[in-house]
Structures are given as structure tokens and as C-alpha cells.
Design a protein around this motif. Structure first.
Motif, PDB file in Angstrom:
ATOM      1  N   UNK A  73       2.710  -9.936   1.416  1.00  0.00           N
ATOM      2  CA  UNK A  73       3.535  -9.176   0.656  1.00  0.00           C
ATOM      3  C   UNK A  73       3.214  -8.270  -0.031  1.00  0.00           C
ATOM      4  N   UNK A  74       3.768  -7.080  -0.082  1.00  0.00           N
ATOM      5  CA  UNK A  74       3.450  -5.822  -1.151  1.00  0.00           C
ATOM      6  C   UNK A  74       4.513  -5.458  -1.795  1.00  0.00           C
ATOM      7  N   UNK A  75       5.036  -6.349  -2.755  1.00  0.00           N
ATOM      8  CA  UNK A  75       6.173  -6.283  -3.524  1.00  0.00           C
ATOM      9  C   UNK A  75       5.981  -5.457  -4.692  1.00  0.00           C
ATOM     10  N   UNK A  80       4.915   5.522   0.355  1.00  0.00           N
ATOM     11  CA  UNK A  80       5.158   7.117  -0.060  1.00  0.00           C
ATOM     12  C   UNK A  80       5.077   8.029   1.038  1.00  0.00           C
ATOM     13  N   UNK A  81       4.563   7.404   2.439  1.00  0.00           N
ATOM     14  CA  UNK A  81       4.649   8.493   3.685  1.00  0.00           C
ATOM     15  C   UNK A  81       4.139   7.676   4.739  1.00  0.00           C
ATOM     16  N   UNK A  82       4.504   8.268   5.804  1.00  0.00           N
ATOM     17  CA  UNK A  82       4.264   7.750   7.090  1.00  0.00           C
ATOM     18  C   UNK A  82       3.479   8.647   7.978  1.00  0.00           C
ATOM     19  N   UNK A  92       1.155   3.510  -2.999  1.00  0.00           N
ATOM     20  CA  UNK A  92       0.258   3.417  -4.160  1.00  0.00           C
ATOM     21  C   UNK A  92      -1.258   2.532  -3.928  1.00  0.00           C
ATOM     22  N   UNK A  93      -1.054   1.320  -3.442  1.00  0.00           N
ATOM     23  CA  UNK A  93      -2.197   0.705  -3.249  1.00  0.00           C
ATOM     24  C   UNK A  93      -3.212   0.839  -2.326  1.00  0.00           C
ATOM     25  N   UNK A  94      -2.849   2.036  -1.473  1.00  0.00           N
ATOM     26  CA  UNK A  94      -3.628   2.627  -0.136  1.00  0.00           C
ATOM     27  C   UNK A  94      -2.784   2.311   0.926  1.00  0.00           C
ATOM     28  N   UNK A  95      -3.600   2.987   1.917  1.00  0.00           N
ATOM     29  CA  UNK A  95      -3.096   3.012   3.412  1.00  0.00           C
ATOM     30  C   UNK A  95      -3.070   1.688   4.106  1.00  0.00           C
ATOM     31  N   UNK A  96      -2.294   1.730   5.175  1.00  0.00           N
ATOM     32  CA  UNK A  96      -2.604   0.427   6.238  1.00  0.00           C
ATOM     33  C   UNK A  96      -2.068   0.916   7.534  1.00  0.00           C
ATOM     34  N   UNK A  97      -2.927   0.780   8.634  1.00  0.00           N
ATOM     35  CA  UNK A  97      -2.532   1.002   9.907  1.00  0.00           C
ATOM     36  C   UNK A  97      -1.425   0.114  10.640  1.00  0.00           C
TER      37      UNK A  97
END
Length: 388
Positions: A73-75, A80-82, A92-97
Motif C-alpha cells: 500500500x502506498x496511501x 506524478x508521472x507514468x 514522491x517516494x520514488x519510481x516503481x516498474x
């Protein structure tokens, strides 16, 4: 593999549950801008607003469920972007693939600056916090002006009257809900609210001076799909994110559901974007299965329901831009006195939509009637031609 879901509302929460239900054991990441676990919104304008349901009852699952099913969960974390080329989402907490991405970003209430400048407290209704603030305001009584004679406006009107407020509803159309239900059935909703003491001011634009005598203004003039992320990512959009019958966007690894999905409906033969609970939930299940390699078309007909005073109704189908030829009504339409009826919207001899009011044994029958030839036998033709 990694599955990422952006939007932690009903659709997002349903999708992650379906992924696990289907046996997927890879990473599942769920982003949501609100701090809450996924929840259902209809009770916010019905039972929660009236105090008949608790806020706790709206949540799909408790936190333990997400822990036990290994859902990350990232509540309170806005994406901010894809980057669809790199298969990454940025927050804000970083990128995920991701291997597959589901967009379920929902909609935002349409703002009404005129009300906000009238010098009277203004409320919108979308979130848990909105519902709690509005519930507290209505409990104080007083005069409530509602801008918008659609579902939210009328449900709030019913709740406000039940709590003893004086209520005026302002709407541009000649009747409440006329764009959805047509004149014949919309008139019944107008009669219902007038019977409960609501003043309806219809067929005209609301002015600031119309609102200044109120103690509270509630704005319910529709919602706007949150398609900013999809636009930024270069996905095809047009009053929503364009998806095919399987809920896939213009990028083969990205799906979209719920309020934002402009869906090529295989039974209706046209695009529809439906902002209702049932669509969000059922599309999410199909999309999750297709994210895992399926090719299932979403063919369920649009469905919605409402509770106002002692009236409960369910509606299935879609009239569409061509309108309808007639409405067949069976039963007692005096719903203010407890009447129950069924209505069938007919075009070219076929039922294109159906509803019941206070006739809960009819739920399956109205759903099954849509798409079938109309039977006018015992029906009462409700009068005027309904083409719009």
C-alpha cells in the motif's frame, strides 16, 4: 512480474483482490492519494450521511487483509508521472516498474465558483471527510441550498430533509434527472421530493443572490474524470481514457477502469463512460483477469441505484444518444405513498433500459429484460414521445 494499480478507491481495491483471487503471487502495488484504505462511496451520500451506517462499514477490507495478501500500500502518495516506454510510475517516494498497469484514478467533483463566491459555506461530496463535514452541518439544521438536481443533489436533499433542514434544489433542467430518466420517470422524482417539502427551482441558471439566504450550499453538478496522468503518459483520451472492450488502453500493458474509462461496449456498440459503483467494481475484476493474460470483453450493462426517503430503485441499461420511443410503466407510481413500479424504456421495439422502484423482487427481471423485445401487454404507456 509486478502489477501496479494507481487509484485506491473501489475499483483499485477490487482489482488487487481479484489479482490475488486469480492466484497471482507476484508483486502488487496500490497507490492512492487519500490516506484511507479502499472504500465504497455510495454510502457517503446515503447511510453514512444519515447516520444509519458507520464510516467503518464503507471499507472493502481491513489493513490486515492487505498485509496477509502481500499488497504493498502506498496511501497518501500521488503518482506524478507514468513512463509507458520504460514501464515505470513515478511518485514522491520514488519510481516503481510494472509489467501491467491499471489506472483507476476516479473523478473529482466539478467546482462551481459562483457558489464559492456567494459568501455562504459551500460543501462538495466525494470523500469520507466531505461526508463527515456535511453530516455535521446538516445536523445543525437550517436552510440548505443544493445546486444540481442529479443523483448526488437529490440524495443529499433527502438526507437533509430527513434531518429537519429546509431544502431548496436548483437545477438547469426542467425536471431532476431528466437527462437520465426522461420526462415520464423524472416527473415522479420531482413529485417525490415536493411531497417531502423540498422546494425545486428548475429550468434556470442559479444566481449568487439565490444562495445568499442559505446557511449551507451543497454543490452536486457532476464530476470530471481524472485523466491527467493518462494524458501525460500519451494515452488516447477523449472525455475519459479510451479503452477497448477488454478495458485495455492505447498501450497494450496499461488498462483503465471506473470513472475514467471511456469503454467500447460490445453490447451497446458505442463508447460509454459510467460513473457508478457497479461499473467500477465489475470492470476492475475483468481488467485484473486481463492483466494476467486474459482477453475477456466487459459486456455488463450499466447499472445504478439510489435510496431517497423510503424509495429504493435500481436501473439497468442505457438509452443512448438516439433516445427512446416510449416508456412502459407497470404498477403504482405514487412512490411518496409507498407505491412500487417497474419502467421499461423502449426503442425500435426493444427494451434498452429498465428500472424498478420499491419492487425488490424485480431486480433479476429488469436486468434480463434489457435487449429483449418489449412486451406491452399489461404495461401502461406513460404518454409523450421520449426522443431527446
Amino acid at each position: 512480474m509486478s502489477m501496479v494499480v494507481v487509484g485506491a478507491g473501489l475499483a483499485g481495491g477490487t482489482a488487487v483482490a481479484e489479482l490475488r483471487e486469480q492466484g497471482y503471487d507476484g508483486r502488487v502495488i496500490l497507490y492512492g492519494t487519500e490516506p484511507h484504505l479502499p472504500y465504497e462511496r455510495p454510502p457517503l451520500s446515503k447511510g453514512v450521511l444519515l447516520g444509519n451506517d458507520t464510516v467503518e462499514s464503507v471499507f472493502l477490507h481491513d489493513r490486515r487483509w492487505y498485509d496477509e495478501h502481500d499488497v504493498e500500500l502506498r496511501l497518501g502518495a500521488a503518482v506524478t508521472g507514468i513512463d509507458v516506454a520504460a514501464h515505470r510510475v513515478h511518485a514522491a517516494g520514488g519510481a516503481e516498474g510494472y509489467d501491467r498497469l491499471l489506472l483507476a484514478t476516479g473523478a473529482s467533483p466539478r467546482r462551481f465558483p459562483l457558489a464559492e463566491s456567494a459568501g455562504v459555506p459551500v460543501a462538495y461530496l466525494r470523500t469520507i471527510e466531505d461526508s463527515e463535514r456535511l453530516k455535521a452541518a446538516l445536523a445543525r439544521g437550517g436552510r440548505v441550498a443544493i445546486v444540481g438536481a442529479g443523483w448526488i443533489g437529490l440524495e443529499v436533499a433527502a438526507a437533509a430533509r430527513s434531518l429537519g433542514c429546509a431544502v431548496t434544489v436548483h437545477g438547469r433542467s426542467e425536471l431532476p434527472l431528466v437527462g437520465v430518466l426522461g420526462r415520464e420517470v423524472a416527473q415522479l422524482f420531482a413529485d417525490l421530493h415536493r411531497a417531502h417539502g423540498v422546494e425545486l427551482r428548475l429550468g434556470a441558471d442559479v444566481r449568487a443572490e439565490d444562495l445568499r439566504d442559505a446557511d449551507l450550499v451543497v454543490v452536486g453538478i457532476g464530476a470530471e474524470p481524472r485523466i491527467g496522468l493518462a494524458e501525460q503518459a500519451g494515452l488516447a483520451v477523449d472525455d475519459g481514457v479510451l479503452v477497448d472492450a477488454t478495458l485495455r488502453t492505447s498501450d497494450e500493458d496499461v488498462f483503465a477502469v471506473g470513472d475514467i474509462a471511456s469503454h467500447q461496449h460490445p453490447r451497446l456498440g458505442r463508447r460509454v463512460r459510467v460513473e457508478h459503483w457497479d461499473t467500477a467494481r465489475e470492470q476492475a475484476k475483468v481488467a485484473a483477469r486481463n492483466m494476467l493474460g486474459g482477453s475477456e470483453a466487459y459486456s455488463r450493462m450499466p447499472y445504478f441505484f439510489t435510496d431517497q426517503y423510503d424509495l429504493g430503485m435500481e436501473y439497468v441499461g442505457s438509452v443512448g444518444p438516439e433516445g427512446y420511443d416510449r416508456v412502459d410503466i407497470e404498477g403504482d407510481t405514487d412512490v411518496a405513498a409507498g407505491g412500487a413500479f417497474r419502467a421499461y424504456w423502449v426503442a425500435a421495439g426493444t427494451v434498452v433500459a429498465a428500472m424498478h422502484a420499491n419492487d425488490w423482487d424485480a431486480s433479476d427481471e429488469i436486468r434480463e429484460s434489457v435487449g429483449r423485445p418489449a412486451s406491452v401487454g399489461a404495461a401502461i404507456e406513460a404518454g409523450l414521445d421520449g426522443r431527446q
